[in-house]
Each structure stands twice: as structure tokens, then as C-alpha cells.
Design an enzyme around this catalytic site. Structure first.
Site, short mmCIF file in Angstrom:
data_model
loop_
_atom_site.label_atom_id
_atom_site.label_comp_id
_atom_site.label_asym_id
_atom_site.label_seq_id
_atom_site.Cartn_x
_atom_site.Cartn_y
_atom_site.Cartn_z
N TYR A 1 -2.37 -13.56 2.54
CA TYR A 1 -2.00 -13.16 1.17
C TYR A 1 -0.80 -13.92 0.62
CZ TYR A 1 -5.06 -9.17 2.18
OH TYR A 1 -6.13 -8.39 2.49
N TYR B 1 -11.42 -16.11 2.18
CA TYR B 1 -10.52 -14.98 2.44
C TYR B 1 -10.05 -15.03 3.90
CZ TYR B 1 -8.75 -10.45 3.66
OH TYR B 1 -7.94 -9.47 4.14
N LYS C 1 0.82 -1.22 0.00
CA LYS C 1 0.00 0.00 0.00
C LYS C 1 0.86 1.26 0.00
CE LYS C 1 -3.35 -2.78 -0.04
NZ LYS C 1 -2.76 -4.00 0.44
#
Ligand code: PLP
Length: 342
Positions: A296, A270, A49
Site C-alpha cells: 500500500y 495488487y 482500520k
């Protein structure tokens, strides 16, 4: 070279390093390198990010906003990085932390990313349920709360993705790779990345499309919802091409076939690792001391390993595995690692 068209606040230590994963390459019989965006910033462990927020934070400052408002899961790396960026720029931050993952542990909302977010003075709003890239009422409420207090909010969607500038960070990343390849006298024909809210993969696709070289970009889905991820990546590719063109840049030849998403490694949901995720996180940690997380990168490294073993990534490929961060979450998942499974 998007700085020519858009303001950017430097927040990361770029270029992030590339190094060979010697032991993993030997085990799999494929040449694999790692691009370490997990070590690309001094802001609270950084991650992908930071690269995106360099462009959004510049826009926020230009517009006179004083508070970054965003949304993510309880163990969101994104909201931790938004808070870090706000702190380092002297801005306020409000982050809506939703229950995205059904990981049952009494310390899940106390350690890892959420602890770091608190430590940096973030205003946390524990509200909402379920992962989705759509705009949420709770996020709009947070913006309204900032306005009521006299602040000027800057809205950053989940993952800094569904935003006109969301794809710029990883479009520019493609330039960084080209520059490093030139120095190394190397060409990475296969890029492997985790994908979820979409702007990391979409930015890369657009950036690499501009180079007009034959490269495969494999996104390993981590949302456990290929349709939603594919839609998000496609939308952000189109938006990024348009944003660059509208700001005086070139027209980038993007087409839908450039989007490759593999959904086989994200199950069961998820934020919930499967047995292979855990096994591969442990295997890579013991082989390379490269740490990956259960949400992830553990899933993307599993995709890489499995695709090399099955031949879906051929032996003669030169692979760049892009590590996007996320390691602070391992604390919250300590239970998954209690028994070594390798
Ligand atoms: N890897 C990590 C560590 C992340 O925090 C994220 C964020 O969602 C991703 C991968 C996926 O990136 P994106 O949301 O841009 O698809």
C-alpha cells in the site's frame, strides 16, 4: 463531529500526529507533511482500520454481537486490526485469509500480519483466492460457522469499506485535519492517500466536501484495478452521504468529480511491488526513517514522489501525505529488499 449522530468506541490515539518530511521536501522541492495514522493506535501496530472500526465496533456492541467476522488477504492489515479490536473489547474474531497476492515465499503466510493475528487469538480461516471488493461465499460461511456455535456474528467486509458505516472514520478525519490546520495555522491544499477497498478515500472526500474548501484529494490505486477502485469509492461516498443524512446530519455536497484516482503506481498487481515501489520505500526509509510497505504505502509514496517530480503536483502545493499503516507486512517481503536499489 459525527459522534453527535453515531455511537463510537474510542480505539485510537487521536489526533494522530502531523509532521513535516523535511528531507523529502528538500529533495523534491515541494512542501510535504505526513499525517501518521500508522502510529495512531496501541492496538497491534494500528493503521487506518482502527479509525473505521471505532464506528463499526460500537454498532456491533449496540447490536449485542460477540464475534467480529471479516475477510482479507493473507497479509491483510485489516484482518489484523479487526482481530486486535476484538481482543481489546473482549470479543471473538474469525477472519477469512484469502490468497490475494501472488507473492511466492514459504514464509509469506507465517510472518508479519498473519503472525500478529495468530498471536492475538484470532480464528483464521485460510480459504479463497483473488482480490475483490465483492461479497464472498467464504465470508458468509464463516458467519454461519459462528452462528452454529451459538455466537452472534458481526459482519465486517474487506477493509471495513462496503458497509453503511465504513466511510465515517475518514469523514471524521477531515474534521481532525481542519482542527490541526487551525492550530498549525496551515492549509493542506493537496492530500495524497493510498486507496484500495475505498472507504479511506471516500470518507475523506465526503468529510472534506463538507468543509467546502478547494482541496485536491489524490487516491493512489493499490488494487491495480482503477475501475473497481473508482466504483468502490463512488459507492461509499454516496452511502456515507446518505448514512449521515439519514441519522440527522447535514446534506454533504458530494459530486463524482471530487474523486481523483491515479492508477500508475499499482502495477504489476495488487500486493506485488514494482521496481520503483521498492526503490522509493528504501529511499524514504533512508531519508526520513519513515517505513512504508510494498502493498500500500510504498505505492502511494511512489505516486507522491513521481507526481512531485513530474509537476503533476506543483512546486507551490502544500501536501499532506496520509500514512495509513501496513508496515508489519515488510517482514513477509524481506526478499524484495535483499539488494539495496537506491
Ligand atoms: N494502506 C494500508 C496500509 C491498508 O491496510 C489499506 C487497506 O486496504 C489501505 C491503505 C487502503 O485503504 P482502503 O482499503 O480503505 O482503500
Amino acid at each position: 463531529h459525527l459522534e453527535k449522530y453515531f455511537p463510537r468506541v474510542p480505539l485510537g490515539f487521536f489526533p494522530s500526529p502531523i509532521h513535516k518530511l523535511h528531507r523529502l521536501s528538500k529533495e523534491l522541492g515541494v512542501n510535504i507533511w505526513a499525517k501518521r495514522d500508522d502510529v495512531s493506535s496501541g492496538l497491534a501496530y494500528g493503521g487506518n482500520k482502527v479509525r473505521k472500526l471505532e464506528w463499526l465496533a460500537a454498532d456491533a456492541i449496540r447490536k449485542g454481537c460477540d464475534t467480529l467476522v471479516s475477510i482479507g488477504g493473507v497479509q491483510s492489515n485489516h484482518t489484523r486490526q479487526v482481530t486486535a479490536v476484538a481482543a481489546s473489547l473482549g470479543l471473538q474474531s474469525y477472519t477469512v485469509q484469502e490468497t490475494w497476492a501472488e507473492w511466492k515465499d514459504p514464509i509469506y503466510d507465517k510472518v508479519g500480519n498473519i503472525l500478529l493475528t495468530k498471536l492475538m487469538g484470532g480464528n483464521l480461516i485460510m480459504d479463497g483466492y483473488g482480490y475483490s471488493t465483492s461479497i464472498k461465499k467464504s465470508w458468509e460461511n464463516a458467519m454461519e460457522a459462528v452462528r452454529r456455535k451459538g455466537g452472534i456474528p458481526y459482519a465486517i467486509p474487506a477493509g471495513a469499506s462496503d458497509h453503511p458505516l465504513g466511510g465515517l472514520g475518514y469523514a471524521n478525519f477531515a474534521d481532525e485535519i481542519a482542527m490541526q490546520e487551525k492550530k498549525m495555522n496551515h492549509f493542506f491544499d493537496t492530500i495524497v492517500t493510498a486507496t484500495c477497498t475505498g472507504s479511506t478515500q471516500a470518507g475523506m472526500i465526503v468529510g472534506f466536501a463538507h468543509q467546502k474548501k478547494n482541496r485536491r484529494i489524490i487516491g493512489i490505486d493499490t488494487a491495480d484495478n482503477k475501475e473497481m477502485t473508482q466504483k468502490a469509492v463512488s459507492k461509499i461516498c454516496h452511502n456515507t452521504v446518505k448514512t449521515i443524512k439519514d441519522h440527522g446530519g447535514v446534506v454533504i455536497p458530494f459530486s463524482e468529480e471530487m474523486i481523483e484516482i491515479n492508477e500508475n503506481y499499482s502495477y504489476p498487481a495488487y500486493g506485488i511491488p514494482n521496481e520503483e515501489t521498492i526503490k522509493n520505500i528504501q529511499w524514504v526509509a533512508t531519508l526520513e526513517a519513515m517505513l512504508t510497505d510494498p502493498v500500500y504505502e510504498g505505492k502511494s509514496i511512489s505516486g507522491l514522489i513521481s507526481m512531485c517530480r513530474s509537476g503533476e503536483i506543483p512546486k507551490n502545493a502544500t501536501v499532506l501525505y496520509v500514512h495509513l499503516g501496513g508496515t508489519p507486512a515488510v517482514n513477509a517481503y524481506y526478499k524484495a529488499f535483499e539488494t539495496p536499489s537506491y
